[in-house]
Design a protein around this motif. Structure first.
Motif: not given
Ligand code: SF4
Length: 351
Positions: A211-223, A248-260
């Motif tokens: 399955v595909e994994l998508s992660v809601s990132l929305h900022s690279a800045k922690n605060d 990614t290392r363990n599955t070889g799958r590419v993650i998508t980062f969502e950025y609203v």
């Protein structure tokens, strides 16, 4: 003995139950086809199953069908949003997005959500409960039945709720979506989207699923991320990215980062440069999505009175910085905005 919701069972579990009732286990394959391919509404519809066995099924199991209280179809792109009523009176939403030969359903995994992301219409209602496997399957059954001429090719868990918090039921449903004898939707066409629940990401990488994994990132800045996605205080950006790299290392799958992209909060050149620095040479995709107004909750206007929906120029500038640094980035076309069916616009109340 209480009857069992037949859609709560895997094919193997159903086979074992049938054997226990004196029937042949292989009948589970036939029943799966009736429920998930032919979309049978009752055991009586299953005409190639002997009448006596249908009676046994009726005595021991029940077959539900979720009711749509309402639906809205976008005149612009055919996106259709459904408001479903659950047995206990709760409601959820799902969206069907047709696009040429492709048909995607955006699924909910919970009634409400506890994570309180600042831009999300699901957040203000808080968490009510997890959806059962059967209810998740029902979302697709209903949409499939309502759109008989369209193919359902893709499923995304991007509706209401955090799928990693309803892990077992979501995974059970995915196995049935993926089953060639049921919905037959390839695992690579099914996306689980998380707001960054690290234990869920760690667990998923051990499943051996494509399955595909998508992660809601929305900022690279922690605060900044903590203000947009409060769970970041528990799973900060640095730890989240480390978990994603492991995945990614363990599955070889590419993650998508969502950025609203929200103007004035995470949309500057410095924000896009921070994203470049964070992702470095990680093999991943970034999906930039323009903030969708959540009309009912008053966040369409920022405190300084300016619109917080970025212009196409803002988005272009942001994406250019990423592209020039070699980040694989796309701007996701937002669909169904005018019917409040865009990203972050789903909620659990009436339309
Ligand atoms: S964006 Fe997802 S995780 Fe965040 S509040 Fe909305 S449904 Fe919950």
């Amino acid at each position: 003995m209480d009857k069992i919701d037949i859609k709560s069972l895997s094919k193997e579990e159903l086979g074992l139950r049938l054997e226990g009732l004196g029937a042949e286990a292989y009948r589970s394959r036939q029943i799966f086809k009736w429920i998930y391919v032919k979309l049978a509404k009752s055991f009586d519809d299953m005409t190639d199953i002997p009448v006596g066995m249908r009676d046994t099924l009726k005595k021991n199991f029940y077959l539900t069908r979720m009711t749509a209280l309402d639906s809205k179809c976008s005149k612009l792109d055919g996106t259709t949003k459904y408001l479903f009523s659950l047995e206990d009176g709760n409601t959820i939403e799902a969206v069907f997005l047709p696009e040429g030969k492709r048909g995607t359903i955006c699924l909910s995994s919970q009634v409400g959500c506890k994570y309180g992301c600042s831009f999300c219409a699901s957040a203000p209602f808080g968490f009510v409960r997890n959806l059962t496997t059967s209810e998740i399957l029902d979302e697709v059954i209903h949409v499939k039945a309502a759109h008989p001429k369209d193919r359902i090719t893709n499923l995304v868990f991007m509706g209401i709720g955090e799928p990693m918090d309803n892990y077992s039921n979501v995974l059970e449903a995915i196995r049935i979506f993926n089953d060639p004898g049921a919905f037959n939707i390839g695992a690579r066409r099914i996306t689980i989207s998380t707001c960054g629940i690290i234990p869920g990401i760690e667990r998923l990488q051990k499943e051996g699923l494509q399955v595909e994994l998508s992660v809601s990132l929305h900022s690279a800045k922690n605060d900044v991320r903590s203000s947009l996605v409060p769970i970041n205080k528990k799973y900060p950006v640095k730890d989240l990215i480390a978990a994603c790299k492991d995945y990614t290392r363990n599955t070889g799958r590419v993650i998508t980062f969502e950025y609203v992209m929200i103007k004035g909060e995470n949309s500057s050149k410095a924000d896009s440069q921070a994203l470049v620095d964070l992702l470095g040479c990680m093999k991943c995709k970034v999906n930039v999505i323009s903030y969708n107004p959540v009309r009912s909750y008053g966040r369409t206007i920022a405190s300084n009175g300016a619109s917080i929906q970025p212009s196409s120029g803002d988005i272009r500038c942001f994406i250019d910085v990423l592209k020039k640094s070699g980040v694989n980035v796309t701007k996701r076309k937002s669909k169904g905005e005018e019917i409040d069916a865009g990203c972050g616009q789903l909620r659990i109340s009436k339309f």
